[in-house]
Design an enzyme around this catalytic site. Structure first.
Site, PDB file in Angstrom:
ATOM      1  N   ARG A  17       0.730  -1.414   0.188  1.00 39.83           N
ATOM      2  CA  ARG A  17       0.062  -0.167  -0.121  1.00 39.83           C
ATOM      3  C   ARG A  17       0.918   1.368  -0.127  1.00 39.83           C
ATOM      4  O   ARG A  17       1.029   2.167  -1.055  1.00 39.83           O
ATOM      5  CB  ARG A  17      -1.029   0.074   1.348  1.00 39.83           C
ATOM      6  N   ASP A  18       1.633   1.523   1.206  1.00 38.18           N
ATOM      7  CA  ASP A  18       2.299   2.714   1.087  1.00 38.18           C
ATOM      8  C   ASP A  18       3.545   2.673   0.126  1.00 38.18           C
ATOM      9  O   ASP A  18       3.966   3.763  -0.271  1.00 38.18           O
ATOM     10  CB  ASP A  18       2.742   2.951   2.732  1.00 38.18           C
ATOM     11  N   HIS A 208       6.214   4.677  12.722  1.00 37.45           N
ATOM     12  CA  HIS A 208       6.301   4.435  11.235  1.00 37.45           C
ATOM     13  C   HIS A 208       7.381   5.794  10.675  1.00 37.45           C
ATOM     14  O   HIS A 208       7.227   6.837  10.769  1.00 37.45           O
ATOM     15  CB  HIS A 208       4.925   4.609  10.687  1.00 37.45           C
ATOM     16  N   HIS A 210      10.368   7.259   8.130  1.00 36.18           N
ATOM     17  CA  HIS A 210      10.886   7.419   6.904  1.00 36.18           C
ATOM     18  C   HIS A 210      12.462   7.571   6.748  1.00 36.18           C
ATOM     19  O   HIS A 210      12.745   8.263   7.803  1.00 36.18           O
ATOM     20  CB  HIS A 210      10.260   8.421   6.045  1.00 36.18           C
ATOM     21  N   CYS A 241       5.609  10.055  -0.310  1.00 34.63           N
ATOM     22  CA  CYS A 241       4.244  10.718   0.045  1.00 34.63           C
ATOM     23  C   CYS A 241       4.229  11.805  -0.790  1.00 34.63           C
ATOM     24  O   CYS A 241       4.811  12.765  -0.791  1.00 34.63           O
ATOM     25  CB  CYS A 241       3.777  11.052   1.674  1.00 34.63           C
ATOM     26  N   ASN A 250       9.950   4.906   2.788  1.00 34.64           N
ATOM     27  CA  ASN A 250       9.599   4.278   3.888  1.00 34.64           C
ATOM     28  C   ASN A 250      10.876   3.576   4.339  1.00 34.64           C
ATOM     29  O   ASN A 250      11.946   3.280   3.612  1.00 34.64           O
ATOM     30  CB  ASN A 250       8.597   3.203   3.891  1.00 34.64           C
TER      31      ASN A 250
HETATM   32 MG    MG Z   1       4.896   5.848   4.878  1.00 36.99          MG
END
Ligand code: MG
Length: 303
Positions: A17-18, A208, A210, A241, A250
């Site tokens: 997804r991300d 989370h 990056h 993003c 990420n």
């Molecule tokens: Mg991310």
């Protein structure tokens, strides 16, 4: 991570997804499903597979329903992002049993990223959580820009703590405190977590990161030191993003795994098989991925 603490560390793999959401070339549903299967084979027990955001905004994930309908039958492994009630309708229809909602700690980022104020986003999620939980779907929450915002600068830990608490009160069972632009350093992690953990249980907190400035693993170490045992990561370091200027990949799952393996933590995920999953998706995308471990392993085996 001290000896007195549990050595079990959970990885939430967000690559499908991300990681893939900003890829400009359309990836076939079949390729996505093969990638997800390889992640399952590597031992992942939590994989965010897609998003029910409107296909106009993220055309790459327009096949969300089809992806979910064709996943292997594994209880509790897969989740999907849900931005609004229409997204929840689609999620329910797909049969997924875990969703994730997302808001931001920065008011400006929230408005730019999801087109709502923080307060409005929380009232939308309150309705989503109620409907989801009543229907037997569990909910994870993301809070973006928890440390440094590209528009507002340093974010107050009290806002992050308050947003986290609000999500947990709605029935969200885990809140992922996110460094959307990858600018945080361990001192930022300590400051924000001191606020969050004063009013929320550590077991309900994930981090989370990056790796924009190369500080993601240092931040993981600080999170571990403070008792956090769940970290998001993306295969090969895929993803960024589109609404966060300057944000790069990420934290790479392989890089996180190497660190955790060396520290004696148990993740249940095999580094070599994880690298296989990343090589597979790198082949589909026809490019190298930024993960240092992946590059090291590929150099070692002459790939
Ligand atoms: Mg991310």
């Amino acid at each position: 991570m001290s000896d007195s603490q549990s050595k079990k560390v959970h990885i939430v793999e967000v690559g499908p997804r991300d990681g893939l959401q900003n890829e400009p070339e359309q990836i076939s549903t079949e390729h996505k499903l093969k990638f997800i299967q390889k992640l399952v084979d590597a031992g992942h027990s939590q994989i965010e597979v897609t998003s029910f955001v409107h296909p106009k905004f993220v055309p790459q994930l327009a096949d969300a329903g089809e992806v979910i309908e064709n996943l292997p039958q594994l209880e509790g492994v897969f989740s999907a992002l849900v931005p609004n009630e229409r997204g929840l309708d689609r999620a329910v229809e797909s049969g997924i049993k875990r969703i994730a909602v997302f808001t931001a700690a920065s008011e400006t980022f929230c408005k730019k990223n999801i087109g709502m104020s923080r307060a409005d986003s929380l009232s939308v999620f309150e309705r989503i959580c109620k409907r989801a939980i009543d229907g037997g779907i569990s909910v994870r929450g993301y809070v973006s820009t928890c440390f440094v915002c590209p528009y507002e600068g340093e974010i107050s830990e009290s806002v992050v703590a308050e947003t986290t608490r609000a999500l947990l009160q709605m029935g969200v069972d885990e809140v992922s405190i996110s460094d959307t632009i990858g600018a945080a350093c361990p001192n930022d992690v300590a400051r924000v977590l001191s606020g969050v953990l004063a009013s929320s249980p550590v077991d309900a907190i994930a981090l989370h990161f990056h790796d924009t400035y190369g500080t993601a693993l240092a931040n993981v170490c600080e999170g571990l030191r403070l008792g956090v045992a769940t970290f998001d990561a993306s295969s090969g370091g895929l993803g960024g993003c589109p609404f966060a200027p300057g944000a790069t990949g990420n934290l790479a799952t392989e890089d996180l795994l190497y660190l955790l393996d060396r520290m004696g933590a148990e993740t249940g995920v095999d580094l070599q098989q994880q690298a296989e999953a990343s090589r597979y998706i790198a082949g589909v995308l026809s490019r190298k991925l930024p993960s240092r471990q992946l590059q090291r392993l590929d150099a070692a085996c002459g790939n």
